[in-house]
Design a protein around this motif. Structure first.
Motif, PDB file in Angstrom:
ATOM      1  N   LEU A  57      83.899  62.029 -33.484  1.00 14.08           N
ATOM      2  CA  LEU A  57      83.361  63.035 -34.405  1.00 14.08           C
ATOM      3  C   LEU A  57      82.026  63.603 -33.955  1.00 14.08           C
ATOM      4  O   LEU A  57      81.498  64.508 -34.597  1.00 14.08           O
ATOM      5  CB  LEU A  57      83.211  62.419 -35.801  1.00 14.08           C
ATOM      6  CG  LEU A  57      84.497  61.875 -36.440  1.00 14.08           C
ATOM      7  CD1 LEU A  57      84.197  61.212 -37.766  1.00 14.08           C
ATOM      8  CD2 LEU A  57      85.509  63.005 -36.630  1.00 14.08           C
ATOM      9  N   GLN A  58      81.462  63.050 -32.841  1.00 10.35           N
ATOM     10  CA  GLN A  58      80.176  63.500 -32.331  1.00 10.35           C
ATOM     11  C   GLN A  58      79.081  63.381 -33.390  1.00 10.35           C
ATOM     12  O   GLN A  58      78.242  64.266 -33.572  1.00 10.35           O
ATOM     13  CB  GLN A  58      80.273  64.947 -31.834  1.00 10.35           C
ATOM     14  CG  GLN A  58      81.230  65.154 -30.670  1.00 10.35           C
ATOM     15  CD  GLN A  58      80.726  64.487 -29.401  1.00 10.35           C
ATOM     16  OE1 GLN A  58      79.620  64.751 -28.945  1.00 10.35           O
ATOM     17  NE2 GLN A  58      81.539  63.614 -28.830  1.00 10.35           N
ATOM     18  N   VAL A  59      79.090  62.282 -34.114  1.00  9.50           N
ATOM     19  CA  VAL A  59      78.114  62.038 -35.181  1.00  9.50           C
ATOM     20  C   VAL A  59      77.350  60.762 -34.856  1.00  9.50           C
ATOM     21  O   VAL A  59      77.929  59.667 -34.815  1.00  9.50           O
ATOM     22  CB  VAL A  59      78.802  61.892 -36.557  1.00  9.50           C
ATOM     23  CG1 VAL A  59      77.774  61.549 -37.632  1.00  9.50           C
ATOM     24  CG2 VAL A  59      79.548  63.167 -36.921  1.00  9.50           C
ATOM     25  N   GLY A  60      76.067  60.905 -34.567  1.00  3.81           N
ATOM     26  CA  GLY A  60      75.221  59.745 -34.319  1.00  3.81           C
ATOM     27  C   GLY A  60      75.475  59.027 -33.012  1.00  3.81           C
ATOM     28  O   GLY A  60      74.962  57.925 -32.812  1.00  3.81           O
ATOM     29  N   ASN A  61      76.244  59.654 -32.101  1.00  2.00           N
ATOM     30  CA  ASN A  61      76.556  58.954 -30.851  1.00  2.00           C
ATOM     31  C   ASN A  61      75.366  58.845 -29.914  1.00  2.00           C
ATOM     32  O   ASN A  61      75.401  58.052 -28.977  1.00  2.00           O
ATOM     33  CB  ASN A  61      77.726  59.645 -30.138  1.00  2.00           C
ATOM     34  CG  ASN A  61      77.453  61.111 -29.871  1.00  2.00           C
ATOM     35  OD1 ASN A  61      76.812  61.780 -30.660  1.00  2.00           O
ATOM     36  ND2 ASN A  61      77.939  61.617 -28.764  1.00  2.00           N
ATOM     37  N   VAL A  62      74.308  59.626 -30.134  1.00  2.00           N
ATOM     38  CA  VAL A  62      73.083  59.502 -29.340  1.00  2.00           C
ATOM     39  C   VAL A  62      71.879  59.271 -30.252  1.00  2.00           C
ATOM     40  O   VAL A  62      70.746  59.575 -29.887  1.00  2.00           O
ATOM     41  CB  VAL A  62      72.865  60.765 -28.478  1.00  2.00           C
ATOM     42  CG1 VAL A  62      73.938  60.882 -27.416  1.00  2.00           C
ATOM     43  CG2 VAL A  62      72.837  62.036 -29.337  1.00  2.00           C
ATOM     44  N   ALA A  63      72.131  58.729 -31.423  1.00  2.00           N
ATOM     45  CA  ALA A  63      71.054  58.545 -32.392  1.00  2.00           C
ATOM     46  C   ALA A  63      70.107  57.421 -32.001  1.00  2.00           C
ATOM     47  O   ALA A  63      68.926  57.426 -32.381  1.00  2.00           O
ATOM     48  CB  ALA A  63      71.638  58.271 -33.786  1.00  2.00           C
ATOM     49  N   HIS A  64      70.578  56.461 -31.230  1.00  2.00           N
ATOM     50  CA  HIS A  64      69.766  55.302 -30.879  1.00  2.00           C
ATOM     51  C   HIS A  64      70.264  54.742 -29.552  1.00  2.00           C
ATOM     52  O   HIS A  64      71.468  54.802 -29.259  1.00  2.00           O
ATOM     53  CB  HIS A  64      69.867  54.235 -31.981  1.00  2.00           C
ATOM     54  CG  HIS A  64      68.876  53.125 -31.832  1.00  2.00           C
ATOM     55  ND1 HIS A  64      69.117  52.015 -31.039  1.00  2.00           N
ATOM     56  CD2 HIS A  64      67.637  52.949 -32.371  1.00  2.00           C
ATOM     57  CE1 HIS A  64      68.070  51.203 -31.096  1.00  2.00           C
ATOM     58  NE2 HIS A  64      67.168  51.738 -31.892  1.00  2.00           N
ATOM     59  N   ALA A  73      91.972  68.680 -30.911  1.00  2.62           N
ATOM     60  CA  ALA A  73      90.599  68.195 -30.751  1.00  2.62           C
ATOM     61  C   ALA A  73      89.916  68.140 -32.098  1.00  2.62           C
ATOM     62  O   ALA A  73      90.075  69.049 -32.927  1.00  2.62           O
ATOM     63  CB  ALA A  73      89.818  69.100 -29.799  1.00  2.62           C
ATOM     64  N   VAL A  74      89.169  67.061 -32.329  1.00  2.00           N
ATOM     65  CA  VAL A  74      88.430  66.930 -33.582  1.00  2.00           C
ATOM     66  C   VAL A  74      87.231  67.858 -33.590  1.00  2.00           C
ATOM     67  O   VAL A  74      86.875  68.440 -34.602  1.00  2.00           O
ATOM     68  CB  VAL A  74      87.985  65.470 -33.790  1.00  2.00           C
ATOM     69  CG1 VAL A  74      87.158  65.331 -35.072  1.00  2.00           C
ATOM     70  CG2 VAL A  74      89.204  64.555 -33.841  1.00  2.00           C
ATOM     71  N   THR A  75      86.592  68.034 -32.439  1.00  2.00           N
ATOM     72  CA  THR A  75      85.436  68.911 -32.316  1.00  2.00           C
ATOM     73  C   THR A  75      85.805  70.124 -31.484  1.00  2.00           C
ATOM     74  O   THR A  75      86.676  70.068 -30.617  1.00  2.00           O
ATOM     75  CB  THR A  75      84.257  68.175 -31.647  1.00  2.00           C
ATOM     76  OG1 THR A  75      84.671  67.695 -30.364  1.00  2.00           O
ATOM     77  CG2 THR A  75      83.823  66.997 -32.497  1.00  2.00           C
TER      78      THR A  75
END
Length: 221
Positions: A26-33, A189-191
């Motif tokens: 979903l490309q959500v928070g995948n680079v948040a930390h 594709a989801v995104t």
């Protein structure tokens, strides 16, 4: 007690696995930390054949350009010769770094700031005594404008990385790939795919780097 620990370990492991896959899909928070590196699906996605360095260039009101990196007070190098900003492969923190430098220095009014990518083939990192290619070892760099910021270090224009720009250019201009794409099946594709118009990469000889001066203003207290 042992049974409870085993069940808890399984639940935590499966929970992290499902959460990482969902975050990546979903490309959500995948680079948040930085810890997300250990749970996202593509944690071992391979290595590029090109070495990349990021440069922050500020344009003053007089038209003069100033190099903001490395920072005037000495940059942090966690490993090897790369600076901290070189690890920002997604170009997410260039504005924050530029804002911190400008806030702690004396300088003329700044009009715009540019985040410039420098790329060259990694084979030129080979020591001279290991060079086995027929051509002479003459490093050739390509410069690519990744992000443009205003005077408040807010994003005005953001582009794909140099690697992604070259890939998009190949997909858009290669007739064979275009025909394969035309005949291929519809992909779920989801995104939404992020294909931007191809960007040109300027070679070192055309970069005009001689007009960029190293930062030389005084640091504030």
């Amino acid at each position: 007690m042992k049974r409870a620990i085993a069940i808890s370990t399984i639940v935590l492991y499966l929970g992290a696995l499902v959460g990482g896959i969902a975050s990546h899909t979903l490309q959500v928070g995948n680079v948040a930390h930085p810890a997300m590196y250990y749970v996202v699906w593509d944690m071992f996605c391979g290595w590029s054949g090109y070495e990349t360095r990021n440069h922050l260039i500020a344009q003053g009101a007089s038209g003069q350009y100033y190099s903001l990196t490395p920072v005037p007070w000495g940059d942090y190098q966690p490993y090897g010769p790369a600076q901290r900003i070189d690890y920002d492969s997604f170009a997410m923190h260039g504005g924050s770094i530029a804002r911190n430098i400008l806030r702690n220095t004396e300088h003329e009014p700044i009009q715009q700031i540019y985040l410039i990518e420098e790329n060259w083939s990694k084979r030129y990192n080979i020591p001279d005594y290991l060079w086995r290619f027929e051509e002479p070892k003459e490093k050739h760099s390509y410069y690519h404008t990744r992000v443009t910021y205003n005077s408040d270090c807010e994003v005005l224009n953001a582009r794909l990385s140099w690697h992604a720009s070259i890939r998009a250019h190949q997909l858009n201009t290669n007739s064979r790939l275009a025909q394969l794409r035309k005949n291929s099946r519809t992909v779920f594709a989801v995104t939404e795919p992020k294909l931007l118009p191809p960007q040109q990469a300027a070679p070192m000889s055309a970069a005009g780097s001689n007009t960029i001066q190293p930062v030389s203003f005084q640091t504030t207290n």
